[in-house]
Design an enzyme around this catalytic site. Structure first.
Site, mmCIF file in Angstrom:
data_model
loop_
_atom_site.group_PDB
_atom_site.id
_atom_site.type_symbol
_atom_site.label_atom_id
_atom_site.label_comp_id
_atom_site.label_asym_id
_atom_site.label_seq_id
_atom_site.Cartn_x
_atom_site.Cartn_y
_atom_site.Cartn_z
ATOM 1 N N GLU A 3 0.843 -1.210 0.000
ATOM 2 C CA GLU A 3 0.000 0.000 0.000
ATOM 3 C C GLU A 3 0.870 1.247 0.000
ATOM 4 O O GLU A 3 1.999 1.222 0.484
ATOM 5 C CB GLU A 3 -0.838 0.018 1.290
ATOM 6 C CG GLU A 3 -2.277 -0.418 1.123
ATOM 7 C CD GLU A 3 -3.167 0.653 0.504
ATOM 8 O OE1 GLU A 3 -2.664 1.542 -0.214
ATOM 9 O OE2 GLU A 3 -4.382 0.592 0.727
ATOM 10 N N ASP A 4 0.313 2.343 -0.502
ATOM 11 C CA ASP A 4 1.012 3.624 -0.393
ATOM 12 C C ASP A 4 0.805 4.219 0.998
ATOM 13 O O ASP A 4 1.750 4.490 1.724
ATOM 14 C CB ASP A 4 0.548 4.600 -1.488
ATOM 15 C CG ASP A 4 -0.973 4.751 -1.565
ATOM 16 O OD1 ASP A 4 -1.707 4.048 -0.829
ATOM 17 O OD2 ASP A 4 -1.439 5.580 -2.364
ATOM 18 N N ARG A 26 1.611 12.653 -9.010
ATOM 19 C CA ARG A 26 2.149 11.313 -8.738
ATOM 20 C C ARG A 26 3.633 11.204 -9.067
ATOM 21 O O ARG A 26 4.372 10.458 -8.444
ATOM 22 C CB ARG A 26 1.427 10.257 -9.595
ATOM 23 C CG ARG A 26 0.040 9.909 -9.135
ATOM 24 C CD ARG A 26 -0.426 8.645 -9.848
ATOM 25 N NE ARG A 26 -1.870 8.542 -9.879
ATOM 26 C CZ ARG A 26 -2.611 8.096 -8.863
ATOM 27 N NH1 ARG A 26 -2.040 7.713 -7.750
ATOM 28 N NH2 ARG A 26 -3.916 8.042 -8.980
ATOM 29 N N PHE A 38 -2.500 15.894 4.054
ATOM 30 C CA PHE A 38 -2.727 15.212 2.787
ATOM 31 C C PHE A 38 -1.438 15.275 1.980
ATOM 32 O O PHE A 38 -0.900 16.343 1.702
ATOM 33 C CB PHE A 38 -3.891 15.831 2.007
ATOM 34 C CG PHE A 38 -4.343 14.923 0.907
ATOM 35 C CD1 PHE A 38 -5.252 13.900 1.147
ATOM 36 C CD2 PHE A 38 -3.814 15.057 -0.377
ATOM 37 C CE1 PHE A 38 -5.636 13.026 0.138
ATOM 38 C CE2 PHE A 38 -4.196 14.188 -1.389
ATOM 39 C CZ PHE A 38 -5.115 13.171 -1.130
ATOM 40 N N ASP A 82 -4.647 5.139 5.904
ATOM 41 C CA ASP A 82 -5.184 6.371 6.487
ATOM 42 C C ASP A 82 -6.299 5.987 7.478
ATOM 43 O O ASP A 82 -6.024 5.657 8.622
ATOM 44 C CB ASP A 82 -5.679 7.239 5.324
ATOM 45 C CG ASP A 82 -6.168 8.607 5.761
ATOM 46 O OD1 ASP A 82 -5.873 9.030 6.879
ATOM 47 O OD2 ASP A 82 -6.868 9.264 4.965
#
Ligand code: IMP
Length: 179
Positions: free
Chosen positions: A104-105, A170, A157, A108
């Site tokens: 996963e990046d 990205r 964020f 959250d």
């Protein structure tokens, strides 16, 4: 501490994690994974699109045999989770009987990951673990703890190194906080 900030395509981005910091976290994670899975083969399930650069860098440093597959799960619009989770691309390699590591990046709220883990678990993997580049601990709505976590942060964020804001940013080599 004063941070480097710049305006890019309508948003102010402030540097949070440099490319050097990211690559040292990736090396550390790959080394831990290589040790833990020594003598085993691993199925990496990469969560698109945010984890693409992380997974590409991580996979090239893991020293045990791996195969890779990709899933796409969507729950975000802009900087807010919509709360509705949809799978837009499923796994193609069978999970049953394999050692599976989800890549996963960011974790959250944890909602996306717990949804994916429940689905994968039902398919009968030999083992099921999670590696995330970023663990945004302060935002959890469900109790999921990544087995391998690179950068741990509370809030904000983030964009860059695969992470996007409405598909932008990205390609940035470092990670920035959107102001
Ligand atoms: P969760 O379900 O709230 O844990 O969200 C997980 C997914 O939301 C991640 O895989 C990212 O794609 C996206 N996400 C969460 N936080 C951020 C962020 O700070 N920047 C970009 N994407 C994020």
């Amino acid at each position: 501490m004063e941070r480097f900030c710049e305006k890019q395509r309508g948003y102010t981005l402030c540097l949070s994690y440099s490319a050097e910091r990211i690559s040292s976290e990736v090396e550390r994670l790959a080394s831990a994974i290589s040790t833990d899975y020594e003598g085993k083969a691993l199925l990496l399930i990469v969560v698109l699109k945010g984890a693409i650069f992380f997974a590409a860098d991580l996979a090239r440093l893991i020293r045990c045999p791996i195969v890779m597959d990709f899933v796409k799960i969507s729950s975000y619009e802009g900087t807010k989770s919509t709360g509705t989770i949809t799978i837009t691309k499923d796994c193609e390699i069978a999970v049953a009987g394999r050692h599976v590591l989800v890549v996963e990046d960011i974790v959250d709220t944890g909602l996306t990951l717990s949804f994916l883990l429940a689905r994968l678990h039902a398919e009968g993997p030999l083992s099921l673990k999670v590696c995330t580049l970023i663990d945004k601990k302060g935002h959890r709505k469900v109790d999921v703890i990544p087995d391998y976590a690179g950068i741990v942060c509370e809030d904000g964020f983030l964009v860059g190194y695969g992470l996007d804001l409405d598909e932008q940013y990205r390609q940035l080599p470092a990670i920035y906080e959107v102001q």
